[in-house]
Write a protein that holds these residues in place. Structure first.
Motif, mmCIF file in Angstrom:
data_model
loop_
_atom_site.group_PDB
_atom_site.id
_atom_site.type_symbol
_atom_site.label_atom_id
_atom_site.label_comp_id
_atom_site.label_asym_id
_atom_site.label_seq_id
_atom_site.Cartn_x
_atom_site.Cartn_y
_atom_site.Cartn_z
ATOM 1 N N GLU A 128 15.271 9.625 -1.511
ATOM 2 C CA GLU A 128 15.198 9.768 -0.054
ATOM 3 C C GLU A 128 13.896 9.187 0.495
ATOM 4 O OE1 GLU A 128 17.667 13.721 1.097
ATOM 5 O OE2 GLU A 128 15.936 14.048 -0.226
ATOM 6 N N LEU A 129 12.799 9.383 -0.236
ATOM 7 C CA LEU A 129 11.522 8.816 0.196
ATOM 8 C C LEU A 129 11.592 7.285 0.189
ATOM 9 C CD1 LEU A 129 8.539 9.156 0.952
ATOM 10 C CD2 LEU A 129 8.016 9.203 -1.504
ATOM 11 N N SER A 166 14.218 5.467 0.480
ATOM 12 C CA SER A 166 15.119 5.039 1.551
ATOM 13 C C SER A 166 14.409 5.011 2.903
ATOM 14 C CB SER A 166 16.333 5.965 1.613
ATOM 15 O OG SER A 166 17.188 5.616 2.687
ATOM 16 N N THR A 167 13.627 6.041 3.203
ATOM 17 C CA THR A 167 12.922 6.067 4.486
ATOM 18 C C THR A 167 11.822 5.008 4.538
ATOM 19 O OG1 THR A 167 11.482 7.829 3.608
ATOM 20 C CG2 THR A 167 13.395 8.506 4.916
ATOM 21 N N ARG A 168 11.187 4.747 3.375
ATOM 22 C CA ARG A 168 10.163 3.708 3.350
ATOM 23 C C ARG A 168 10.802 2.330 3.568
ATOM 24 N NH1 ARG A 168 8.477 4.156 -1.595
ATOM 25 N NH2 ARG A 168 9.537 2.306 -2.388
ATOM 26 N N SER A 169 11.921 2.096 2.933
ATOM 27 C CA SER A 169 12.615 0.819 3.124
ATOM 28 C C SER A 169 13.086 0.659 4.563
ATOM 29 C CB SER A 169 13.814 0.732 2.164
ATOM 30 O OG SER A 169 13.393 0.789 0.812
ATOM 31 N N ALA A 170 13.526 1.764 5.158
ATOM 32 C CA ALA A 170 13.969 1.698 6.555
ATOM 33 C C ALA A 170 12.801 1.366 7.485
ATOM 34 C CB ALA A 170 14.612 3.016 6.964
ATOM 35 N N LEU A 171 11.616 1.915 7.181
ATOM 36 C CA LEU A 171 10.440 1.626 7.999
ATOM 37 C C LEU A 171 10.048 0.150 7.882
ATOM 38 C CD1 LEU A 171 7.996 2.372 9.724
ATOM 39 C CD2 LEU A 171 6.841 3.137 7.624
ATOM 40 N N ILE A 172 10.038 -0.355 6.646
ATOM 41 C CA ILE A 172 9.677 -1.769 6.447
ATOM 42 C C ILE A 172 10.680 -2.676 7.137
ATOM 43 C CG2 ILE A 172 9.398 -3.567 4.703
ATOM 44 C CD1 ILE A 172 8.424 -1.361 2.782
ATOM 45 N N ALA A 173 11.977 -2.338 7.010
ATOM 46 C CA ALA A 173 13.011 -3.156 7.641
ATOM 47 C C ALA A 173 12.910 -3.096 9.160
ATOM 48 C CB ALA A 173 14.388 -2.689 7.184
ATOM 49 N N ALA A 174 12.584 -1.913 9.712
ATOM 50 C CA ALA A 174 12.467 -1.781 11.167
ATOM 51 C C ALA A 174 11.326 -2.627 11.706
ATOM 52 C CB ALA A 174 12.263 -0.309 11.538
ATOM 53 N N ARG A 175 10.200 -2.628 11.008
ATOM 54 C CA ARG A 175 9.069 -3.432 11.465
ATOM 55 C C ARG A 175 9.368 -4.927 11.349
ATOM 56 N NH1 ARG A 175 4.156 0.174 8.792
ATOM 57 N NH2 ARG A 175 4.009 1.691 10.504
ATOM 58 N N TYR A 225 9.459 8.490 8.125
ATOM 59 C CA TYR A 225 8.722 8.313 6.871
ATOM 60 C C TYR A 225 7.610 9.355 6.741
ATOM 61 C CZ TYR A 225 5.784 6.259 3.272
ATOM 62 O OH TYR A 225 5.043 6.075 2.138
ATOM 63 N N ARG A 226 6.967 9.668 7.843
ATOM 64 C CA ARG A 226 5.916 10.695 7.791
ATOM 65 C C ARG A 226 6.491 12.031 7.341
ATOM 66 N NH1 ARG A 226 3.762 14.740 10.715
ATOM 67 N NH2 ARG A 226 5.464 14.613 12.239
ATOM 68 N N LEU A 227 7.614 12.404 7.905
ATOM 69 C CA LEU A 227 8.235 13.675 7.518
ATOM 70 C C LEU A 227 8.742 13.625 6.080
ATOM 71 C CD1 LEU A 227 10.248 14.438 10.790
ATOM 72 C CD2 LEU A 227 8.083 15.443 10.044
ATOM 73 N N VAL A 256 0.834 -1.200 0.000
ATOM 74 C CA VAL A 256 0.000 0.000 0.000
ATOM 75 C C VAL A 256 0.872 1.256 0.000
ATOM 76 C CG1 VAL A 256 -1.681 1.329 1.327
ATOM 77 C CG2 VAL A 256 -1.947 -1.144 1.102
ATOM 78 N N LEU A 257 1.902 1.268 0.857
ATOM 79 C CA LEU A 257 2.795 2.428 0.898
ATOM 80 C C LEU A 257 3.519 2.622 -0.431
ATOM 81 C CD1 LEU A 257 4.402 1.989 4.447
ATOM 82 C CD2 LEU A 257 2.517 3.499 3.782
ATOM 83 N N THR A 258 3.963 1.528 -1.030
ATOM 84 C CA THR A 258 4.668 1.622 -2.309
ATOM 85 C C THR A 258 3.746 2.135 -3.406
ATOM 86 O OG1 THR A 258 6.056 -0.247 -1.632
ATOM 87 C CG2 THR A 258 6.077 0.342 -3.948
ATOM 88 N N GLN A 259 2.493 1.660 -3.390
ATOM 89 C CA GLN A 259 1.538 2.142 -4.386
ATOM 90 C C GLN A 259 1.224 3.625 -4.187
ATOM 91 O OE1 GLN A 259 -1.602 -0.697 -3.686
ATOM 92 N NE2 GLN A 259 -0.984 -2.004 -5.403
ATOM 93 N N GLU A 260 1.096 4.047 -2.941
ATOM 94 C CA GLU A 260 0.841 5.464 -2.674
ATOM 95 C C GLU A 260 2.023 6.320 -3.129
ATOM 96 O OE1 GLU A 260 -0.017 5.721 1.439
ATOM 97 O OE2 GLU A 260 -2.067 4.968 1.268
ATOM 98 N N ASP A 261 3.231 5.845 -2.846
ATOM 99 C CA ASP A 261 4.408 6.598 -3.291
ATOM 100 C C ASP A 261 4.495 6.625 -4.812
ATOM 101 O OD1 ASP A 261 4.989 6.976 -0.669
ATOM 102 O OD2 ASP A 261 6.604 5.497 -0.565
ATOM 103 N N ALA A 262 4.128 5.498 -5.441
ATOM 104 C CA ALA A 262 4.158 5.460 -6.905
ATOM 105 C C ALA A 262 3.140 6.429 -7.495
ATOM 106 C CB ALA A 262 3.889 4.031 -7.386
ATOM 107 N N SER A 263 1.987 6.522 -6.848
ATOM 108 C CA SER A 263 0.981 7.484 -7.328
ATOM 109 C C SER A 263 1.489 8.918 -7.199
ATOM 110 C CB SER A 263 -0.323 7.310 -6.547
ATOM 111 O OG SER A 263 -0.851 6.019 -6.741
ATOM 112 N N ALA A 264 2.152 9.205 -6.080
ATOM 113 C CA ALA A 264 2.705 10.548 -5.896
ATOM 114 C C ALA A 264 3.793 10.831 -6.920
ATOM 115 C CB ALA A 264 3.264 10.680 -4.477
ATOM 116 N N VAL A 265 4.623 9.842 -7.200
ATOM 117 C CA VAL A 265 5.671 10.026 -8.216
ATOM 118 C C VAL A 265 5.035 10.239 -9.585
ATOM 119 C CG1 VAL A 265 7.543 8.856 -9.432
ATOM 120 C CG2 VAL A 265 7.418 8.752 -6.948
ATOM 121 N N GLY A 266 3.974 9.451 -9.895
ATOM 122 C CA GLY A 266 3.314 9.623 -11.186
ATOM 123 C C GLY A 266 2.735 11.019 -11.347
#
Length: 417
Positions: free
Chosen positions: A375-376, A378-387, A359-361, A160-170
């Motif tokens: 950078e976005l 990277s922070t998303r990957s860090a969040l997924i890895a942390a969880r 990630y929120r910031l 879901v996060l990846t799709q949202e980021d992809a939509s923002a990039v699009g």
């Protein structure tokens, strides 16, 4: 702190809701797995526990058998039969009825009973070990299933996060603020995230199937009742008790010593008392004989049996000494691992909190044009890895508690009695 995803799963949640509305029968086929404590209440029904209890019962029955006296022997003989003259045929034959009873007056029976009691004690301790092993298996299977459920939820949220980021990039590409390459990269990340969801779903289904098998549940399960990953194990007590493995080794060493005594008793003479009645046919009279028979241990003194039992006793004593040293070292290692896993879990939870805020910031900065897509990502990957790391830490904590409980001979997450 729980590692269950906080962000609403928009696409995944809608998909599940549609399935539940359209297929209520499918929902009835699956059920929630009982809690770990409920599974412990069923532990006596588990095959491993039944096997240990049956072997202990067999050892107790052998104690009862060892107490039994030896059976007497009855013999019937005819004398002066099938001869010539007056002794032709059996009409004038004399009959002898003999009753013989073995007498274990040299301690053979007592030694046999003591050896059987030692074996029964060791079997009882091994039965306790079987219960502890079954409880550890239940805890491990339950934790694996719960972690698989969480990893699936994390993979779905990551999608879901990846799709949202992809939509923002699009949107930014369509505005000319980012090159077309960024959109291609974003779609590639979405494809990878979908593959991760499929893999997590397969692992989840396999883990739930293993849990259903371990819990003796015939129907499929789709979730667990209560969390075991978030449950804090009891703190290790400062008191040092003998581990169950050491107690078993001690019982086996004691039994080996008693078996040496059994073999020594077998070298002693066998004593039997005999009572006989003789009936004289021609005179019509009866007479009684009383006798004692004693075997002479001239050729067989059971030297080989005594030597073998003595060697087995030495081996049992060596195993006991080795078990004492290994148990102490293993317990210290398990306690250290449990404390380290507790610290790792706390650190992982703090890392999740920090990654969520980062990630929120980053999302705010990316939508404002101050943060790049790299950078976005990277922070998303860090969040997924942390969880994911938080789930790993909790799973390691459960494994450390299972090992410590096995050494202490108790069920995981239960206080030592």
């Amino acid at each position: 702190m729980s590692t269950t995803p906080r962000r609403p799963l928009k696409a995944a949640g809608l998909f599940v809701a549609v399935l539940l509305v359209l297929s209520p029968a499918g929902q009835a086929l699956a059920q929630v797995a009982p809690s770990y404590d409920d599974l412990l209440g069923r532990i006596d029904q588990m095959p491993g526990t039944i096997q240990g209890a049956a072997l202990s019962e067999a050892a107790d029955a052998r104690v009862l058998q060892a107490r039994a006296l030896k059976n007497p022997t009855v013999s019937y003989d005819l004398e002066n039969a099938q001869g010539t003259g007056a002794y032709r045929g059996a009409s004038n034959a004399d009959s002898i009825l003999t009753l013989s009873q073995p007498l274990e007056i040299f301690g053979q029976r007592g030694a046999r009973v003591r050896a059987a009691q030692g074996e029964a004690q060791a079997a009882g301790l091994r039965s306790e070990q079987s219960r502890s092993d079954v409880a550890g298996l239940l805890a491990g299977t339950y934790a694996q299933a719960e972690s698989a459920l969480r990893r699936y939820d994390l993979a779905a949220e990551a999608l879901v996060l990846t799709q949202e980021d992809a939509s923002a990039v699009g949107a930014m590409v369509s505005q000319g603020r980012e090159p077309q390459l960024r959109a291609v990269q974003a779609q590639s990340e979405v494809s990878n995230a979908k593959a991760a969801v499929d893999e997590a779903q397969a692992l989840r289904d396999a883990a739930l199937a293993r849990l259903a098998g371990a819990a003796l549940i015939d129907s499929p399960i789709d979730s667990v009742g209560e969390s075991l990953l978030d449950r804090s194990p009891p703190l290790p007590s400062g008191e040092t008790h003998k581990s169950l493995a050491v107690r078993i080794a001690e019982a086996e060493a004691v039994t080996a010593g008693r078996l040496v005594d059994v073999e020594r008793k077998r070298a002693l003479p066998d004593l039997s008392a005999t009572v006989a009645q003789t009936r004289f046919r021609q005179a019509g009279e009866r007479a009684y004989n009383v006798g004692i028979s004693l075997s002479i241990p001239l050729f067989d003194r059971n030297r080989g049996g005594i030597r073998a039992a003595s060697a087995e006793q030495s081996a049992a004593e060596a195993r006991l000494e080795q078990q004492k040293r290994e148990s102490e070292a293993n317990r210290l290692s398990a306690v250290a691992s449990l404390r380290a896993s507790n610290s790792r879990t706390r650190a992982a939870d703090e890392s999740v909190t920090a990654s969520e805020e980062a990630y929120r910031l980053a999302r705010i900065g990316f939508e404002a044009g101050r943060i790049s897509q790299l950078e976005l990502r990277s922070t998303r990957s860090a969040l997924i890895a942390a969880r994911s790391t938080a789930v790993d830490a909790r799973l390691s904590r459960v494994a450390a508690e299972i090992e410590l409980a096995r050494l202490e001979g108790r069920a995981p997450f239960q206080e030592e009695k």
